[in-house]
Design a protein around this motif. Structure first.
Motif, PDB file in Angstrom:
ATOM      1  N   GLU A  68       0.839  -1.212   0.000  1.00  0.00           N
ATOM      2  CA  GLU A  68       0.000   0.000   0.000  1.00  0.00           C
ATOM      3  C   GLU A  68       0.869   1.255   0.000  1.00  0.00           C
ATOM      4  O   GLU A  68       0.723   2.144   0.845  1.00  0.00           O
ATOM      5  N   ILE A  69       1.757   1.331  -0.968  1.00  0.00           N
ATOM      6  CA  ILE A  69       2.706   2.436  -1.063  1.00  0.00           C
ATOM      7  C   ILE A  69       2.004   3.749  -1.409  1.00  0.00           C
ATOM      8  O   ILE A  69       2.368   4.804  -0.902  1.00  0.00           O
ATOM      9  N   GLY A  70       1.018   3.702  -2.259  1.00  0.00           N
ATOM     10  CA  GLY A  70       0.310   4.907  -2.665  1.00  0.00           C
ATOM     11  C   GLY A  70      -0.742   4.545  -3.689  1.00  0.00           C
ATOM     12  O   GLY A  70      -1.018   3.365  -3.935  1.00  0.00           O
ATOM     13  N   PRO A  71      -1.353   5.560  -4.296  1.00  0.00           N
ATOM     14  CA  PRO A  71      -2.354   5.280  -5.327  1.00  0.00           C
ATOM     15  C   PRO A  71      -1.746   4.448  -6.465  1.00  0.00           C
ATOM     16  O   PRO A  71      -0.609   4.684  -6.878  1.00  0.00           O
ATOM     17  N   GLN A  72      -2.503   3.498  -6.948  1.00  0.00           N
ATOM     18  CA  GLN A  72      -1.998   2.553  -7.951  1.00  0.00           C
ATOM     19  C   GLN A  72      -1.535   3.219  -9.246  1.00  0.00           C
ATOM     20  O   GLN A  72      -0.565   2.750  -9.846  1.00  0.00           O
ATOM     21  N   PRO A  73      -2.167   4.302  -9.713  1.00  0.00           N
ATOM     22  CA  PRO A  73      -1.645   4.910 -10.950  1.00  0.00           C
ATOM     23  C   PRO A  73      -0.190   5.367 -10.839  1.00  0.00           C
ATOM     24  O   PRO A  73       0.518   5.420 -11.832  1.00  0.00           O
ATOM     25  N   TYR A  74       0.277   5.653  -9.620  1.00  0.00           N
ATOM     26  CA  TYR A  74       1.681   6.038  -9.469  1.00  0.00           C
ATOM     27  C   TYR A  74       2.613   4.855  -9.733  1.00  0.00           C
ATOM     28  O   TYR A  74       3.791   5.044 -10.048  1.00  0.00           O
ATOM     29  N   ALA A  75       2.115   3.644  -9.588  1.00  0.00           N
ATOM     30  CA  ALA A  75       2.926   2.467  -9.900  1.00  0.00           C
ATOM     31  C   ALA A  75       3.281   2.456 -11.387  1.00  0.00           C
ATOM     32  O   ALA A  75       4.333   1.950 -11.772  1.00  0.00           O
ATOM     33  N   LEU A  76       2.398   3.010 -12.213  1.00  0.00           N
ATOM     34  CA  LEU A  76       2.685   3.095 -13.646  1.00  0.00           C
ATOM     35  C   LEU A  76       3.938   3.922 -13.893  1.00  0.00           C
ATOM     36  O   LEU A  76       4.754   3.574 -14.749  1.00  0.00           O
ATOM     37  N   LEU A  77       4.107   4.991 -13.145  1.00  0.00           N
ATOM     38  CA  LEU A  77       5.316   5.808 -13.295  1.00  0.00           C
ATOM     39  C   LEU A  77       6.561   5.002 -12.925  1.00  0.00           C
ATOM     40  O   LEU A  77       7.576   5.074 -13.621  1.00  0.00           O
ATOM     41  N   ALA A  78       6.458   4.233 -11.853  1.00  0.00           N
ATOM     42  CA  ALA A  78       7.587   3.383 -11.459  1.00  0.00           C
ATOM     43  C   ALA A  78       7.872   2.350 -12.545  1.00  0.00           C
ATOM     44  O   ALA A  78       9.041   2.065 -12.851  1.00  0.00           O
ATOM     45  N   CYS A  79       6.832   1.803 -13.136  1.00  0.00           N
ATOM     46  CA  CYS A  79       7.003   0.811 -14.213  1.00  0.00           C
ATOM     47  C   CYS A  79       7.643   1.438 -15.445  1.00  0.00           C
ATOM     48  O   CYS A  79       8.465   0.795 -16.113  1.00  0.00           O
ATOM     49  N   LEU A  80       7.279   2.666 -15.768  1.00  0.00           N
ATOM     50  CA  LEU A  80       7.870   3.339 -16.925  1.00  0.00           C
ATOM     51  C   LEU A  80       9.353   3.614 -16.704  1.00  0.00           C
ATOM     52  O   LEU A  80      10.170   3.456 -17.624  1.00  0.00           O
ATOM     53  N   VAL A  81       9.729   4.008 -15.488  1.00  0.00           N
ATOM     54  CA  VAL A  81      11.139   4.214 -15.168  1.00  0.00           C
ATOM     55  C   VAL A  81      11.889   2.888 -15.261  1.00  0.00           C
ATOM     56  O   VAL A  81      12.990   2.808 -15.821  1.00  0.00           O
ATOM     57  N   TYR A  82      11.283   1.833 -14.724  1.00  0.00           N
ATOM     58  CA  TYR A  82      11.884   0.497 -14.788  1.00  0.00           C
ATOM     59  C   TYR A  82      12.060   0.057 -16.250  1.00  0.00           C
ATOM     60  O   TYR A  82      13.112  -0.466 -16.619  1.00  0.00           O
ATOM     61  N   ALA A  83      11.036   0.277 -17.070  1.00  0.00           N
ATOM     62  CA  ALA A  83      11.105  -0.109 -18.488  1.00  0.00           C
ATOM     63  C   ALA A  83      12.228   0.632 -19.203  1.00  0.00           C
ATOM     64  O   ALA A  83      12.988   0.047 -19.987  1.00  0.00           O
ATOM     65  N   ALA A  84      12.350   1.926 -18.941  1.00  0.00           N
ATOM     66  CA  ALA A  84      13.419   2.703 -19.563  1.00  0.00           C
ATOM     67  C   ALA A  84      14.786   2.159 -19.155  1.00  0.00           C
ATOM     68  O   ALA A  84      15.691   2.045 -19.992  1.00  0.00           O
ATOM     69  N   ALA A  85      14.929   1.800 -17.879  1.00  0.00           N
ATOM     70  CA  ALA A  85      16.203   1.246 -17.404  1.00  0.00           C
ATOM     71  C   ALA A  85      16.498  -0.099 -18.055  1.00  0.00           C
ATOM     72  O   ALA A  85      17.642  -0.362 -18.454  1.00  0.00           O
ATOM     73  N   VAL A  86      15.493  -0.949 -18.162  1.00  0.00           N
ATOM     74  CA  VAL A  86      15.700  -2.269 -18.770  1.00  0.00           C
ATOM     75  C   VAL A  86      16.113  -2.122 -20.234  1.00  0.00           C
ATOM     76  O   VAL A  86      17.079  -2.746 -20.689  1.00  0.00           O
ATOM     77  N   PHE A  87      15.417  -1.285 -20.977  1.00  0.00           N
ATOM     78  CA  PHE A  87      15.749  -1.148 -22.398  1.00  0.00           C
ATOM     79  C   PHE A  87      17.070  -0.432 -22.619  1.00  0.00           C
ATOM     80  O   PHE A  87      17.697  -0.585 -23.651  1.00  0.00           O
ATOM     81  N   ARG A  88      17.524   0.322 -21.631  1.00  0.00           N
ATOM     82  CA  ARG A  88      18.797   1.032 -21.769  1.00  0.00           C
ATOM     83  C   ARG A  88      19.982   0.147 -21.392  1.00  0.00           C
ATOM     84  O   ARG A  88      21.005   0.127 -22.063  1.00  0.00           O
ATOM     85  N   TRP A  89      19.875  -0.574 -20.242  1.00  0.00           N
ATOM     86  CA  TRP A  89      21.042  -1.235 -19.694  1.00  0.00           C
ATOM     87  C   TRP A  89      21.025  -2.758 -19.693  1.00  0.00           C
ATOM     88  O   TRP A  89      22.032  -3.391 -19.378  1.00  0.00           O
ATOM     89  N   VAL A  90      19.898  -3.382 -20.001  1.00  0.00           N
ATOM     90  CA  VAL A  90      19.876  -4.850 -19.932  1.00  0.00           C
ATOM     91  C   VAL A  90      20.146  -5.427 -21.317  1.00  0.00           C
ATOM     92  O   VAL A  90      19.802  -4.917 -22.321  1.00  0.00           O
TER      93      VAL A  90
END
Length: 90
Positions: A68-90
């Protein structure tokens, strides 16, 4: 879609996944790539990185819900940051 009791967000979610798979298939046909080595020290292609992103995003959303970190739509922002990191460095 009533027989599955889908809501609009659910339909949009699966629509986006389908669009991503189609887009990556077209990209693989038009612009073949050679696998590259990233921070995981395994060879990955675009499709591999998409799979890692989708799997990781599912876990991010589950953790977000469970803790219960916060409103669920904010998880989308975390996912977008994660996606950018994966496509950049993995």
């Amino acid at each position: 879609m009533e027989w599955m009791a889908w809501t609009l967000p659910t339909a949009l979610f699966f629509g986006v996944i389908a669009a991503l798979l189609i887009t990556f298939t077209v990209l693989a046909i038009k612009f073949p790539e050679t696998p590259r080595m990233g921070v995981l020290r395994i060879e990955t292609t675009r499709g591999d990185r998409l799979f890692i992103t989708l799997l990781g995003s599912a876990f991010i959303n589950l953790i977000w819900l469970g803790l219960e970190i916060g409103p669920q739509p904010y998880a989308l922002l975390a996912c977008l940051v994660y996606a950018a990191a994966v496509f950049r460095w993995v």
